[in-house]
Scaffold this motif. Structure first.
Motif, PDB file in Angstrom:
ATOM      1  N   SER A 201     -24.096 -41.950 -13.389  1.00  0.00           N
ATOM      2  CA  SER A 201     -23.927 -42.788 -12.094  1.00  0.00           C
ATOM      3  C   SER A 201     -22.708 -42.907 -11.361  1.00  0.00           C
ATOM      4  CB  SER A 201     -23.470 -43.648 -13.795  1.00  0.00           C
ATOM      5  OG  SER A 201     -22.217 -43.367 -14.039  1.00  0.00           O
TER       6      SER A 201
ATOM      7  N   THR B  53     -20.112 -53.907 -15.926  1.00  0.00           N
ATOM      8  CA  THR B  53     -21.903 -54.394 -15.383  1.00  0.00           C
ATOM      9  C   THR B  53     -21.514 -55.881 -14.977  1.00  0.00           C
ATOM     10  OG1 THR B  53     -22.001 -55.599 -17.441  1.00  0.00           O
ATOM     11  CG2 THR B  53     -21.945 -52.833 -17.491  1.00  0.00           C
ATOM     12  N   SER B  54     -23.063 -55.983 -14.198  1.00  0.00           N
ATOM     13  CA  SER B  54     -22.719 -57.151 -13.827  1.00  0.00           C
ATOM     14  C   SER B  54     -23.007 -58.573 -14.934  1.00  0.00           C
ATOM     15  CB  SER B  54     -23.741 -57.445 -12.609  1.00  0.00           C
ATOM     16  OG  SER B  54     -25.218 -56.447 -13.223  1.00  0.00           O
ATOM     17  N   TYR B  75     -26.538 -51.114 -14.639  1.00  0.00           N
ATOM     18  CA  TYR B  75     -24.897 -50.549 -14.163  1.00  0.00           C
ATOM     19  C   TYR B  75     -25.429 -48.892 -13.988  1.00  0.00           C
ATOM     20  CZ  TYR B  75     -19.849 -49.337 -13.990  1.00  0.00           C
ATOM     21  OH  TYR B  75     -18.388 -49.257 -13.842  1.00  0.00           O
TER      22      TYR B  75
END
Lengths: 203, 203
Positions: A201, B53-54, B75
């Motif tokens: 990531s 995260t979103s 993410y």
DNA sequence: TAGATTGTTAATCGATTAACAATC
DNA sequence: TAGATTGTTAATCGATTAACAATC
């Protein structure tokens, strides 16, 4: 009452041990500063960590290499033999059976278990695979308190319950789920795929 | 500038993801409190982690399960395919080759390498083993930036240097030594024996 | 409205680092 | 003695937890 070692410190002890052993010398001294530089960390942290063991440095000379190795090994319990079992003799379980590194820490993999009757009776690296029904008997006979779970996530909780029922009190879990265990049972998780994902990531 | 996610939070994201997936439902909502209770942690921490995260929760209803899973996957980069290679096709390396869990995170093990010429040319689970000499070619051809080191500690640093020279920028290292890498290369270590020892030291 | 839940700001806690006295 | 090093005490830093306003 002595202060309990923080998990972070405990996890660094094997790192120091590996480094010291890699030096290949049991004579002479080494300073916390030298260790810190080699491992890329602060020297005070090294001293703090080592202070949890029985190691004592000498002012101006540092720590005796042999004594320091012995102190860490002693703290981690590398000198007693602790029997452990592996549950799940798939590719990972069998790889761990044949891995020689456990004995450095005084851990002896004494048996493995698998639901597959085809595997029962076979051996990998002197470690015999038993059927699940034999778990209670083998665990109590060997006195194992330590287990490694290498089964699919779907059955890991069930296997965990069985192991706890057999008297296992510490579990290294490779299945990607959070195991529910009663108080007094210790669990550590290794999720290889997640570890790789965490690395990736950041790419 | 957004604040970078702490490593501790990043490591918990796969835990949330595993838990949410284990619920087996993509519809409906789930609150941070419910997640926290299931995983034995504080609910504020769950919200803080998820906020990286979103994912956005809805007041009074919590998070939409499907959206939350998608946000964490997004993410962690589970949706793109990232090629990775394994260096060392011993028992552990081969176990990882046949392990299906990487694809959940969008990681594709595209090749393995081993010094043993006997192994070169063979395949495990559709993953081909190459000789060491082919590493540069295969890595550049596949575009792999991610590697897993499963070789003995004695040769791990050398293998690491080779990999970095081939353009690898993130390494998951199973050898019990601290790898020296140039800036910009990320390393994560998994020392299975040490993990078991840490557990056992508390028995 | 009352209640449940989020997200943010402030407080706490624990771990790491800095400063420094002790000592050989 | 001067210098190197330890071990301890205080300061800092970062992560977790608590408090609470916002909102549907």
């Amino acid at each position: 009452m002595e202060k309990e070692i923080p998990v972070a410190s405990l996890q660094r002890l094997p790192v120091y041990l590996n480094y010291l052993k890699s030096l290949g010398r049991t004579e002479g001294n080494i300073s916390s500063g030298a260790i810190a530089r080699a491992l890329g960390m602060g020297e005070v942290l090294v001293r703090k960590d080592l202070a949890y063991t029985s190691a004592r440095g000498r002012t101006r000379t540092g720590y005796d290499c042999g004594e320091l190795i012995a102190a860490i090994e002693d703290y981690l319990g590398c000198n007693r033999i602790l029997p452990a079992v592996i549950f799940g003799a798939g590719a990972l379980g069998r790889a761990l059976m044949s891995y020689g590194g456990f004995k450095n820490y005084g851990i002896d993999i004494v048996a493995a278990f698998d639901t597959d009757p085809q595997k029962a009776g076979k051996s990998v690296a002197d470690c015999k695979i038993y059927g699940v029904g034999e778990a209670r008997g083998v665990i109590s006979q060997t006195g194992a308190r330590l287990a490694v779970i290498c089964v699919p996530a779907a059955v890991a909780q069930e296997v965990c319950n069985t192991l706890v029922g057999c008297g296992i009190s510490a579990i290294l879990n490779f299945a990607p789920i959070l195991l529910k265990v009663p108080d007094g049972v210790n669990v550590r998780n290794i999720d290889v795929a997640a570890s790789l994902a965490i690395l990736s990531s950041r790419i």
